[in-house]
Write a protein that holds these residues in place. Structure first.
Motif: not given
Length: 582
Positions: A151-153, A384-389, A420-422
């Protein structure tokens, strides 16, 4: 023979679960390696918002542990070499985990890779447990935790910002949400909230403060499901949990209170670092087209993952289309959600955290001082990140169709891989291994000293009976360092020389003092009540020292002497306890 047959049958029965566990672990390990690939491809570490700070903190913990000081309360390297109680007040979990790794490996790069990978794995398992409370569908249970790592964050925390403390807290949050789901879905109050909340506090105390939002919401929902006859039992268990948490927190709080007279860590909100002054435009949380991964080290994105946004919006629209015009079906669905209450424990805290990003609540931050310690509202992306998932998982399973759910899962995952930045190359420089080694090697001589905070752990200084702010305190420390005034003779005709530091984080500093008569000297050590000073001629007798409100250093009266050795024993938990007992 029958016993052997039963054992074989039991093994065959358990084997699918074992294979799933192995499969999930291997997939997580693969995704961790893929996530870390941007830094694995090059030597050193990329430039980031924290610079060398998190590297220094790892080295601080490692060197204290080498000397048997397992829970350090003082850093002699911080405060531009004059020392501060940073280890006591600053977030600890990441550094307590990585300190021993660096102590054994002597490689910062390996330590960071191992530490970040370990916390990623921990976070993935936490989100898996939370997802399992929403759906038994194996594909979702496997994939959703991996998307959390991509994820972004998650990238923003460890790769862009270098915020290792907050990153470790981000990986603990899924376990907190898992407990909330147990509370609401299983209607069971588990005492393991105590270690979860304690670990979250050790990771990042501000994130622990804001965790009270989902905890309170989940607890309130839980109470609505209980009969009145159960309330006394629940109250007793709740009080037990609070008591155990306070018991775990007490040693640390007692130690911190002992330093509060001379230190004010609440200064972390000074100089523009108040949450009420750092809102970002709401549209950037939905889409930030100007941001490019690994393009400029000072940039940051707060965009919620586009795949998650697509699933939540698209899935909700699909659900509404199915329910509109079908009253019986719609009312049946609503009754089911109200009865299960799952929708509330996911959507209510998500809504609260989203609202806290908006400048409309500026006065709320201003009126509730504790909320200001967040510094930047967008840090709530850790929730917000894990909750939104989890909300996305909830939306997907509302299709009640395995094929559609699998298709939505694919649509959800694809943007995580595409954006992704990868796939990106760094457009800015790396902190090379030689630079890292050089900074750490320079520390024993005192020439490589720096700050590992923003001045919030420097001593209180008063001018005209008013406590000065962080910027003025920082300026004073910088002036003393650059002008060579950290050690000084304030009265009398004396000379003071410090023997070379032989460690990164010495627990004892040694000085040689010569005075032709009575005098007062200033030692290059930030004042605290828990330093013990002894003379080489009489090591059992503690020498007196004091401070002035306008001077942050330890000041010491000296009588006539020649080449007298003075040992300054810096604060440790053992010495603090010994001082209190005497």
């Amino acid at each position: 023979m029958r016993r052997k047959l039963k054992k074989y049958q039991a093994f065959v029965t358990k084997r699918p679960k074992l294979m799933l566990e192995i499969g999930f672990f291997l997939l997580t390990l693969l995704v961790v390696c893929v996530s870390l690939s941007p830094v694995l491809r090059q030597a050193g570490w990329p430039q980031n918002h924290e610079g060398f700070a998190f590297i220094d903190r790892i080295a601080v913990y490692a060197d204290h542990m080498r000397q048997g000081d397992l829970f350090p309360v003082w850093s002699s390297a911080d405060g531009i070499g004059m020392g501060t109680p940073l280890p006591l007040f600053y977030h600890k979990l990441f550094y307590m985990v990585t300190g021993p790794v660096y102590m054994l490996s002597n490689s910062i790069k390996f330590t960071l890779i191992f530490g970040i990978g370990l916390f990623m794995t921990f976070g993935a398992y936490g989100l898996r447990q939370a997802v399992k409370k929403i759906t038994p569908q194996t594909s979702i249970i496997f994939i959703a935790p991996q998307l959390f790592l991509l994820s972004n964050y998650t990238y923003t925390d460890w790769l862009v910002r270098g915020a290792m403390a907050e990153f470790s807290a981000l990986m603990v949050v899924p376990w907190l949400l898992y407990w909330c789901l147990i509370l609401v879905v299983d209607r069971h109050f588990s005492l393991w909230i105590v270690p979860v909340l304690f670990v979250l506090y050790m990771a990042h105390n501000t994130m622990a403060l804001y965790s009270l939002i989902p905890l309170t919401i989940a607890y309130a929902i839980f109470l609505t499901t209980q009969k009145k006859s159960n309330l006394p039992r629940i109250a007793k268990k709740s009080l037990l949990a609070v008591g155990l948490f306070v018991l775990l927190m007490t040693p640390q709080l007692v130690l911190q209170k002992a330093f509060i007279k001379d230190y004010n860590p609440s200064k972390v909100t000074q100089s523009g670092f108040e949450a009420s002054e750092n809102f970002l435009p709401a549209k950037l949380y939905v889409y930030n087209g100007n941001y490019q991964w690994l393009e400029r080290p000072q940039d940051i994105t707060v965009q919620v993952d586009i795949g998650t946004v697509i699933i939540i919006c698209g899935g909700t629209a699909f659900l509404l289309v199915n329910l509109i015009g079908r009253r019986k079906k719609a009312f049946a669905w609503l009754r089911k959600q109200v009865a299960e209450r799952l929708i509330f424990v996911l959507f209510l805290p998500s809504t609260v955290f989203i609202v806290l990003q908006l400048h409309y609540v500026k006065q709320l931050y201003q009126h509730i001082g504790l909320l200001q310690y967040l510094q930047f509202p967008w840090r709530l992306l850790a929730f917000i990140t894990p909750l939104s998932m989890l909300v996305a998982v909830f939306v997907i399973i509302q299709t009640h169709n395995t094929r559609i759910a699998t298709g939505l899962l694919f649509v959800w995952a694809l943007p995580f891989l595409i954006f992704s930045p990868i796939w990106q190359q760094f457009q800015y420089g790396f902190i090379t291994p030689k630079m890292i080694e050089g900074v750490i090697a320079a520390r024993p001589s005192g020439t490589g000293s720096s700050l590992m905070g923003i001045g919030e752990y420097l001593p209180r200084i008063y001018y005209d009976n008013k406590e000065v702010g962080t910027l003025d305190t920082l300026q004073l420390y910088a002036d003393m360092y650059h002008q060579g005034r950290q050690t000084a003779v304030l009265e009398g005709n004396c000379t003071v020389t410090q023997t070379d530091r032989y460690r990164f984080e010495p627990l004892i500093l040694r000085f040689k003092v010569t005075c032709e008569g009575p005098g007062v000297i200033a030692l290059p050590i930030s004042y605290n009540n828990f330093t013990q000073i002894t003379s080489g001629s009489n090591p059992k007798k503690s020498l007196t020292y004091f401070r002035k409100p306008t001077d942050p250093r330890i000041l010491m009266p000296i009588s006539k002497c020649k080449d007298t050795i003075i040992d300054v024993k810096l604060p440790t938990i053992g010495r603090m306890i010994a001082n209190q007992s005497t």
